[in-house]
Write a protein that holds these residues in place. Structure first.
Motif, PDB file in Angstrom:
ATOM      1  N   GLN A   1      66.125  17.009  54.045  1.00 33.47           N
ATOM      2  CA  GLN A   1      65.622  17.641  54.514  1.00 33.47           C
ATOM      3  C   GLN A   1      65.547  16.790  56.682  1.00 33.47           C
ATOM      4  O   GLN A   1      64.950  15.711  56.114  1.00 33.47           O
ATOM      5  CB  GLN A   1      64.087  18.567  54.876  1.00 33.47           C
ATOM      6  CG  GLN A   1      64.786  19.474  53.238  1.00 33.47           C
ATOM      7  CD  GLN A   1      63.483  19.504  52.688  1.00 33.47           C
ATOM      8  OE1 GLN A   1      62.676  19.324  52.648  1.00 33.47           O
ATOM      9  NE2 GLN A   1      63.678  21.060  51.650  1.00 33.47           N
ATOM     10  N   ARG A   2      65.162  17.595  57.419  1.00 28.15           N
ATOM     11  CA  ARG A   2      64.798  17.097  58.554  1.00 28.15           C
ATOM     12  C   ARG A   2      62.200  17.441  58.191  1.00 28.15           C
ATOM     13  O   ARG A   2      62.200  18.993  58.407  1.00 28.15           O
ATOM     14  CB  ARG A   2      65.292  17.350  59.698  1.00 28.15           C
ATOM     15  CG  ARG A   2      64.344  17.338  61.057  1.00 28.15           C
ATOM     16  CD  ARG A   2      64.240  17.409  62.146  1.00 28.15           C
ATOM     17  NE  ARG A   2      65.908  17.433  62.170  1.00 28.15           N
ATOM     18  CZ  ARG A   2      66.290  16.022  63.254  1.00 28.15           C
ATOM     19  NH1 ARG A   2      65.763  15.660  63.809  1.00 28.15           N
ATOM     20  NH2 ARG A   2      67.308  16.157  62.685  1.00 28.15           N
ATOM     21  N   SER A   3      62.008  16.807  57.314  1.00 24.17           N
ATOM     22  CA  SER A   3      60.617  17.224  57.633  1.00 24.17           C
ATOM     23  C   SER A   3      59.428  15.956  57.550  1.00 24.17           C
ATOM     24  O   SER A   3      59.553  15.242  57.644  1.00 24.17           O
ATOM     25  CB  SER A   3      61.363  17.794  56.007  1.00 24.17           C
ATOM     26  OG  SER A   3      59.010  17.618  55.798  1.00 24.17           O
ATOM     27  N   ASP A   4      58.167  16.812  58.162  1.00 22.96           N
ATOM     28  CA  ASP A   4      57.037  16.206  58.138  1.00 22.96           C
ATOM     29  C   ASP A   4      55.694  16.354  57.197  1.00 22.96           C
ATOM     30  O   ASP A   4      54.619  15.837  58.166  1.00 22.96           O
ATOM     31  CB  ASP A   4      56.920  16.162  60.121  1.00 22.96           C
ATOM     32  CG  ASP A   4      56.211  17.192  60.314  1.00 22.96           C
ATOM     33  OD1 ASP A   4      56.386  18.345  59.153  1.00 22.96           O
ATOM     34  OD2 ASP A   4      56.177  18.035  61.452  1.00 22.96           O
ATOM     35  N   LEU A   5      56.416  17.139  56.535  1.00 24.03           N
ATOM     36  CA  LEU A   5      55.639  17.804  55.552  1.00 24.03           C
ATOM     37  C   LEU A   5      54.053  18.781  55.973  1.00 24.03           C
ATOM     38  O   LEU A   5      53.944  18.968  55.233  1.00 24.03           O
ATOM     39  CB  LEU A   5      54.950  16.725  54.779  1.00 24.03           C
ATOM     40  CG  LEU A   5      55.238  15.145  54.020  1.00 24.03           C
ATOM     41  CD1 LEU A   5      54.057  14.261  53.805  1.00 24.03           C
ATOM     42  CD2 LEU A   5      56.734  16.079  52.692  1.00 24.03           C
TER      43      LEU A   5
ATOM     44  N   ASN B   1      69.834  12.171  57.089  1.00 23.21           N
ATOM     45  CA  ASN B   1      68.963  11.066  56.247  1.00 23.21           C
ATOM     46  C   ASN B   1      69.953   9.955  56.012  1.00 23.21           C
ATOM     47  O   ASN B   1      69.757   8.764  57.312  1.00 23.21           O
ATOM     48  CB  ASN B   1      68.329  11.497  56.124  1.00 23.21           C
ATOM     49  CG  ASN B   1      66.962  12.266  56.873  1.00 23.21           C
ATOM     50  OD1 ASN B   1      66.778  12.303  58.205  1.00 23.21           O
ATOM     51  ND2 ASN B   1      66.539  12.891  56.133  1.00 23.21           N
TER      52      ASN B   1
ATOM     53  N   HIS C   1      58.350  10.822  58.994  1.00 23.15           N
ATOM     54  CA  HIS C   1      59.473  11.271  58.778  1.00 23.15           C
ATOM     55  C   HIS C   1      59.658  11.555  57.535  1.00 23.15           C
ATOM     56  O   HIS C   1      60.085  10.305  56.650  1.00 23.15           O
ATOM     57  CB  HIS C   1      60.630   9.798  59.525  1.00 23.15           C
ATOM     58  CG  HIS C   1      60.414  10.076  60.883  1.00 23.15           C
ATOM     59  ND1 HIS C   1      60.164   8.992  61.942  1.00 23.15           N
ATOM     60  CD2 HIS C   1      59.809  11.241  62.041  1.00 23.15           C
ATOM     61  CE1 HIS C   1      60.562   9.054  62.939  1.00 23.15           C
ATOM     62  NE2 HIS C   1      60.693  10.457  62.764  1.00 23.15           N
ATOM     63  N   ALA C   2      59.103  12.032  56.609  1.00 28.80           N
ATOM     64  CA  ALA C   2      59.272  12.337  55.517  1.00 28.80           C
ATOM     65  C   ALA C   2      60.662  12.248  54.574  1.00 28.80           C
ATOM     66  O   ALA C   2      61.118  11.623  53.785  1.00 28.80           O
ATOM     67  CB  ALA C   2      58.166  13.289  54.680  1.00 28.80           C
ATOM     68  N   GLY C   3      61.483  13.149  55.584  1.00 25.69           N
ATOM     69  CA  GLY C   3      62.891  13.241  54.897  1.00 25.69           C
ATOM     70  C   GLY C   3      63.622  11.995  54.899  1.00 25.69           C
ATOM     71  O   GLY C   3      64.220  11.627  53.960  1.00 25.69           O
ATOM     72  N   TYR C   4      63.479  11.316  56.217  1.00 29.75           N
ATOM     73  CA  TYR C   4      63.704   9.700  57.009  1.00 29.75           C
ATOM     74  C   TYR C   4      63.316   9.274  55.616  1.00 29.75           C
ATOM     75  O   TYR C   4      63.971   8.196  54.751  1.00 29.75           O
ATOM     76  CB  TYR C   4      63.787   9.587  57.770  1.00 29.75           C
ATOM     77  CG  TYR C   4      64.690   8.223  58.619  1.00 29.75           C
ATOM     78  CD1 TYR C   4      66.231   8.578  58.263  1.00 29.75           C
ATOM     79  CD2 TYR C   4      64.217   7.641  58.316  1.00 29.75           C
ATOM     80  CE1 TYR C   4      67.081   7.583  58.947  1.00 29.75           C
ATOM     81  CE2 TYR C   4      65.345   6.362  59.385  1.00 29.75           C
ATOM     82  CZ  TYR C   4      66.482   6.349  59.605  1.00 29.75           C
ATOM     83  OH  TYR C   4      67.462   5.750  59.760  1.00 29.75           O
TER      84      TYR C   4
END
Lengths: 436, 314
Positions: free
Chosen positions: B54-58, B69, B273-276
């Motif tokens: 995912q693209r996620s920042d939490l 990613n 960049h939590a997902g990354y």
């Protein structure tokens, strides 16, 4: 039959334990109509500031029967607050108000759990215009007010008078230039005695970066282009500023590069009389006073007569835990930042007044005379500029910090370092690179 | 006693017995730890894997982006240098800690005066927290004021940058890691050394074996299982290095000590960049799985060869 009973009991115990864990985390938010509303307050402070704040909270709890503030540090110091808050937001249990660094506000404000205070602060009771302009700017993200100023800060030069006397250098005057500054730093440096004129944080990150911005602004440069789509610090102004710092570090060897991750070593050196000047804010004054250093303070040196400095104000971020708690939190923070409490806070912690009106009280003026240097910082509160409130700012800051460290260590020229940082900065602004 | 019992067909097992087994209450006993392991290990692992897609920042709603990613990681030069630093650290730390640990363990495995004191002293750094080690060494290794440079200066060697010099920082980190990590190898190897039957050593010395021959023919083969355990354990420790970097250098100077786990931390908690970051963490996890898998395959192959050889001999 008994076997089943055991199994059922064990299950029940497990369930209770799990519920207990979850319950205590989110606890304290009772919104009973009868009792007071309890709000959770994470201040992220220690030592003097923690005591001062807890005294104020105790006073609030004594005088307000409808709200009870449950105060603690949040288990972390302010440096780590962003990490802690991110984790607690992801987990769904978060405090009602927390202390957040100015450069972290844009990132935490991505969350819709952070209250939007744009309409709230229009209420006359907040006296929003009484906060300094740099503070209001730093509390605003994308035109929305997402926080309330918690601490006013800006950078100036604090110097050790004894070392100036020993080197036969007159104390700096308010109209000094960066060239004067360089000369002074060189004269104060004595390699044999392990004595340096100046220091610069060399561990990377925002602590390394933000000291460059005033030097950029003073020459009319800026961090970003006017449309905010590209970085602009690789201008001749930026190169001239970084070049000067690099020359001081590598040619004059008058800069102590502080590689301590917390940047604390420079302050210890200053306390022990090994450092002539540090660029810092009023937050270091209590430490310096307690070490009995005979110090003075002066505003930043200038380029072409411009002495603009940077405001590093920090914020109270208010979270949305339902209407009742949100209202209670606003009531508490409004009280905490009101002028009488602001004055009490300033007197206890030697920080700067959050409000213009505080700085005009007789008590503050009397106090400011007793603490050398305070006035230097207070005078520029009205003109200090703030960094851009931008989600990608920490990444850009990181790229610039790397360039600065490369120059400090003599590994790169100022031009090359800023070009490389600008290339990374442009990519970050364009949303390229890291996925998400 | 001697009466013949007619065989009765057992009644078909009830569904309860089929699902819960012979001793249903056993489940009650393993349930707490099962819940703990599931809740604290497996669920977060699965969650981190989903996060890496995912693209996620939490803090804001995430967006599914498949393996983008991982693709971005392949072109990320900072990540590849983090991988490089991790490999260099592991390649130095693991052999040095095991060989050094063995040398110290051999020295400590004798009856001399105050042996208990020496053994304790060697083990003390291991129980010191990484944060305390970081503070201690940042004092000692300070280029201007540290004790290390003062000593070097006295014996006529130029001042070093240590952790402040991008060319030295990673090796300094290995040295500090060894200082703190070698005690564990020593204690494990010492225990194994004391398990070697005395008769074997006596027999060897009666047969005229010298120290080197004893070491090679008796001590090392006896230590084999322990050495293999240490190899795996120290490798995983080295690959997961974080606390020392955080306390000592924060990945600097100029990214010279950015290792994979520190990079993950930076991406997830500094840059949101939590997902990354999760994807980077999973790359490391795959590497560790692969190393573990390779070890299983190698030892299985060796066992098969041994079986084949003994078969031929017979």
């Amino acid at each position: 039959m008994r076997r089943w009973l055991t199994a059922a009991l064990t299950l029940l115990l497990c369930g209770l334990a799990a519920a207990g864990c979850g319950g205590s985390d989110s606890g304290g938010g009772s919104t009973n109509a009868s009792g007071p509303v309890t709000i959770k307050f994470w201040h992220g402070q220690n030592d003097i500031t923690q005591k001062a704040l807890e005294r104020l909270v105790a006073q609030f709890n004594r005088t307000h029967s409808d709200v009870k503030v449950d105060v603690n540090s949040g288990g972390v110091l302010a440096d780590e607050m962003l990490t802690k808050l991110t984790a607690s937001l992801a987990g769904g249990t978060y405090p009602d108000v927390a202390y957040v660094f100015g450069s972290d506000l844009a990132n935490i404000s991505r969350s819709d759990k952070v209250q939007d205070l744009t309409d709230a602060v229009r209420a006359p009771a907040w006296r929003w215009d009484d906060f300094w302009p740099g503070e209001r700017e730093a509390a605003t993200v994308d035109g929305r007010v997402r926080a309330i100023p918690a601490l006013a800060d800006n950078l100036g030069i604090i110097y050790n008078k004894k070392l100036f006397d020993e080197a036969g250098v007159p104390y700096p005057s308010a109209d000094w230039s960066w060239d004067d500054f360089r000369t002074v730093a060189k004269k104060l440096t004595d390699a044999g005695k392990g004595q340096f004129g100046y220091s610069w944080p060399g561990a990377g990150g925002e602590d390394t970066t933000w000291r460059l911005w005033p030097m950029l602004w003073q020459q009319g440069g800026d961090i970003l282009s006017p449309d905010g789509k590209r970085v602009a610090f690789d201008s001749p102004a930026g190169v001239r500023a970084l070049q000067l710092v690099g020359d001081m570090a590598t040619q004059d060897k008058s800069i102590f590069v502080d590689s301590d991750p917390n940047g604390e070593r420079a302050i210890r050196l200053f306390q022990s009389g090994k450092l002539g000047m540090i660029e810092a804010g009023p937050w270091v004054l209590p430490d310096i006073i307690s070490a009995r250093v005979d110090y003075g303070a002066q505003r930043l040196p200038g380029f072409d007569g411009n002495h603009t400095t940077i405001s590093g104000s920090d914020n109270w971020v208010l979270f949305d835990n339902g209407d009742a708690r949100s209202r209670a939190t606003q009531e508490f923070i409004q009280w905490l930042t009101a002028q009488p409490q602001d004055l009490a806070w300033v007197l206890a912690t030697q920080s700067l007044p959050l409000r213009k009106s505080t700085s005009e009280t007789a008590a503050y003026k009397r106090y400011a005379k007793t603490i050398p240097g305070t006035q230097v910082f207070a005078q520029v509160l009205n003109t200090a500029r703030s960094r851009p409130s931008l989600e990608t700012y920490p990444q850009i800051s990181d790229a610039v910090a790397e360039g600065i460290v490369a120059v400090l260590l003599g590994r790169s020229s100022a031009q090359d370092a800023l070009d490389a940082a600008a290339q990374r900065g442009d990519a970050i602004l364009a949303g390229a690179g890291a996925g998400g | 006693m001697s009466t013949v019992v007619p065989t009765v067909t057992a009644p078909a097992p009830s569904w309860r017995r089929r699902v819960l087994g012979e001793h249903p209450s056993a489940w009650a006993f393993i349930l707490p730890s099962t819940i703990l392991i599931l809740g604290l290990n497996l669920v977060p692992m699965a969650w981190a894997f989903l996060l890496s897609l995912q693209r996620s920042d939490l803090v804001t709603p995430a967006e599914w982006i498949g393996f983008a990613n991982y693709k971005a990681l392949a072109h990320d030069s900072t990540f590849s240098s983090a991988v490089e630093h991790t490999i260099v650290y592991t390649a130095l730390f693991v052999p040095l800690s095991i060989v050094g640990g063995l040398a110290i363990a051999l020295m400590l495995n004798r009856r001399i005066r105050f042996i208990g004191v020496y053994r304790t002293l060697v083990f003390v750094p291991f129980i010191m927290s990484a944060a305390a080690q970081g503070v201690l060494f940042s004092f000692i290794l300070d280029p201007q004021y540290g004790a290390a440079n003062a000593v070097l200066h006295n014996i006529g060697i130029a001042r070093q940058g240590f952790i402040q010099d991008p060319g030295q920082a990673l090796y300094v980190l290995v040295a500090v890691g060894l200082w703190g990590g070698i005690g564990f190898c020593v204690i494990v190897l010492l225990a194994a050394l004391q398990d070697i039957p005395r008769e074997l050593m006596e027999a060897a010395s009666i047969d005229g074996a010298r120290r080197w021959a004893t070491l090679r023919k008796i001590v090392l083969p006896s230590l084999r299982p322990v050495l293999i355990f240490l190899l795996a354990w120290q490798t995983f420790q080295a690959l997961q290095l974080f606390d020392l970097v955080y306390a000592l250098s924060r990945g600097g100077p100029l990214g010279a000590t950015t290792v994979v786990v520190y990079y993950v931390y930076e991406q997830a908690f500094q840059f949101f960049h939590a997902g990354y970051g999760s994807a980077a963490a999973y790359v490391l996890a795959f590497a560790i799985f692969a190393l573990g898998g390779a070890r299983v395959v190698v030892s299985a192959a060796r066992r098969r060869r041994r079986v084949a050889r003994t078969g031929v001999a017979a």
